[in-house]
Scaffold this active site. Structure first.
Site, PDB file in Angstrom:
ATOM      1  CD  GLU A   1      -0.841  -6.212   1.191  1.00  0.00           C
ATOM      2  OE1 GLU A   1      -1.124  -5.324   0.360  1.00  0.00           O
ATOM      3  OE2 GLU A   1      -0.362  -5.978   2.317  1.00  0.00           O
TER       4      GLU A   1
ATOM      5  CE  LYS B   1      14.302  11.813   9.586  1.00  0.00           C
ATOM      6  NZ  LYS B   1      15.379  11.402   8.663  1.00  0.00           N
TER       7      LYS B   1
END
Length: 504
Positions: free
Chosen positions: A294, A408
């Site tokens: 893409e 995280k």
């Protein structure tokens, strides 16, 4: 009045300001705009339109529109319209933080869509009438043909279907883009479709220019503004480990005769991990590679320059500022090695299957059975969208999904008992890779897949918890084919939302 980028004398009279062009757009219209991963989007008219919308709101008038694009754009489009509260519906992919917040707050509708589906769904009429198209081009020829910009996306379809067309002619785009594009006009609606005559990534099967009925062009705005450049960090230790595992796997496949020495055409999602994988391909000694993908990102440009990659087919550029400069400097050489196509071709399932693409994409999480979530945090908060990953995962030769094993600071495990949202089912996923290792899921039953994913991909902090869950599920599940404890399967996500960590 003349312009070096507008050579059609018949169209010069339609040159106007962005504010004048924006006046053609009225409330409740469906507006299709160019743009794909921050490349080739209109730079001026969306901002002027946002001003009109804000003025209408100040008068107490309703003014919102539906916005269709190729993929993500930039703050000058998505950001300004979101800030003006000017969008009712947005599709098919986005990455703007303000727009994302509006979607997740329930203040805007969003349709996440396979990128290969957008043009055909527009032709099928699924989105209703397209009132206006706003398309950036890098120039207009004497004969009225349009020189595409740094992305093609859905521009061919927008120009064909829209009632009115506004063109932005951006002189900042390299003039050398002329000749880099391949616009195929041979698609048709069922039952009149015929095979697309593309056999290798470098094949040119169409035309170098976009067509547009001149009677539909109501305004032309001249701009001189850069694309939104992507910034890629140098590969960190985690990205290099992930890349190393995947490169070792590809070498293994070549050694066992399941891949040729030059591999098969590569598809690569945008991001630091996929950039790291591409960079490692050159270090690993691969030669004669091709890409059917893409976007052309930094590492792919490097591979074209050092000869590792012979040709790359895509629908857009997605480059950092330094790579953008290099691209402009080397454009005469790169023009013969890069082909920019409409996304209905770059992502076409028939072509992905025919070419046997190796798909390499990121993920938010995967579960122990190989289902992949690439769009939603904690199952309900959209991140960006599925983009083209599904086009390539379901139809490619190999579907590889990559991520760090935790997020995280370790409070989130990317490998979970059950994915909180599924974009790519276990049936479409070949390989899962984290910095911990690689799980080859081909030919395995659900329980065999679970053992591979837990052993090879899970972080050591979470591996015992997954093993415990899986063992108890095998003993106590309602069914033993794909064992789950339904009262616990999403407990990790619920615990994170409640406590800030998936750890007990």
């Amino acid at each position: 009045m003349s312009s070096p980028r507008i050579l059609s004398s018949a169209l010069l009279a339609r040159v106007c300001s962005a504010d004048q062009a924006a006046s053609f757009i009225q409330p409740d219209m469906t507006v299709a705009m160019s743009g794909f991963t921050g490349a080739g989007y209109p730079k001026a008219v969306p901002g002027a339109l946002a001003g009109h919308i804000e003025a209408a709101h100040a008068r107490g008038e309703a003014f919102r529109i539906n916005v269709l694009t190729g993929a993500s754009t930039a703050p000058e489009l998505d950001g300004v319209l979101a800030r003006a509260n000017g969008i009712t519906m947005r599709l098919p992919y986005q990455s703007d933080p303000l727009l994302r917040d509006k979607i997740n707050a329930g203040e805007m509708e969003y349709l996440d869509l396979h990128l290969s589906h957008v043009a055909q769904h527009a032709w099928f009429g699924f989105f209703g009438k397209i009132d206006v198209a706003i398309v950036e081009v890098s120039g207009i020829r004497e004969d009225g043909l349009l020189i595409p910009s740094s992305s093609v996306g859905n521009n061919k379809t927008w120009l064909e279907l829209a009632d009115k067309v506004i063109l932005e002619v951006n002189s900042r785009q390299p003039a050398g883009l002329d000749g880099m594009h391949d616009i195929y006009y041979g698609t048709a609606l069922p039952p009149h479709r015929v095979p697309i005559p593309l056999l290798t990534p470098g094949d040119r099967i169409g035309e170098a220019y976009l067509r547009c009925d001149p009677d539909k062009i109501v305004a032309i705005v001249e701009t001189d503004a850069p694309d939104r450049s992507n910034s890629f960090s140098p590969p960190d230790a985690t990205s290099r480990q992930i890349a190393g595992h995947l490169i070792e796997f590809l070498r293994h496949e070549v050694a066992h005769g399941r891949l040729p020495a030059g591999l098969l055409p590569l598809q690569s999602g945008v991001g630091n991990i996929t950039n790291a994988v591409l960079a490692e391909l050159a270090e690993a000694g691969f030669k004669g590679l091709t890409a059917f993908t893409e976007v052309i990102q930094d590492a792919m440009l490097d591979l074209l320059e050092n000869g590792t990659l012979s040709v790359a087919s895509a629908t857009a550029l997605s480059l950092s500022p330094p790579a953008t400069l290099r691209f402009a400097e080397e454009i005469d050489r790169l023009r013969e090695r890069i082909v920019l196509r409409p996304q209905e071709i770059s992502n076409h399932p028939e072509l992905v299957r025919r070419l046997g693409c190796i798909a390499m994409n990121g993920m938010i999480e995967a579960d122990i059975y190989g289902n992949v979530n690439s769009t939603h945090v904690m199952g309900s908060r959209i991140q960006n969208g599925i983009g083209g990953s599904g086009d390539f995962a379901r139809n490619g030769y190999l579907a590889c999904f990559m991520s760090a094993s935790t997020a995280k600071g370790g409070d989130i495990s990317r490998i979970v008992p059950m994915a909180s949202h599924v974009d790519h089912t276990e049936h479409d996923v070949s390989v899962i890779v984290t910095e911990q290792g690689l799980a080859d899921l081909r030919g395995l039953s659900p329980k065999q897949r679970a053992r591979q994913v837990i052993a090879n991909c899970a972080h050591p902090d979470y591996r015992p918890l997954l093993e415990d869950y899986f063992q108890r599920a095998c003993s106590n599940s309602f069914g033993k084919h794909t064992p789950h404890l339904l009262d616990e399967s999403l407990a990790w996500h619920e615990r994170y939302i409640r406590t800030g960590s998936m750890k007990p």
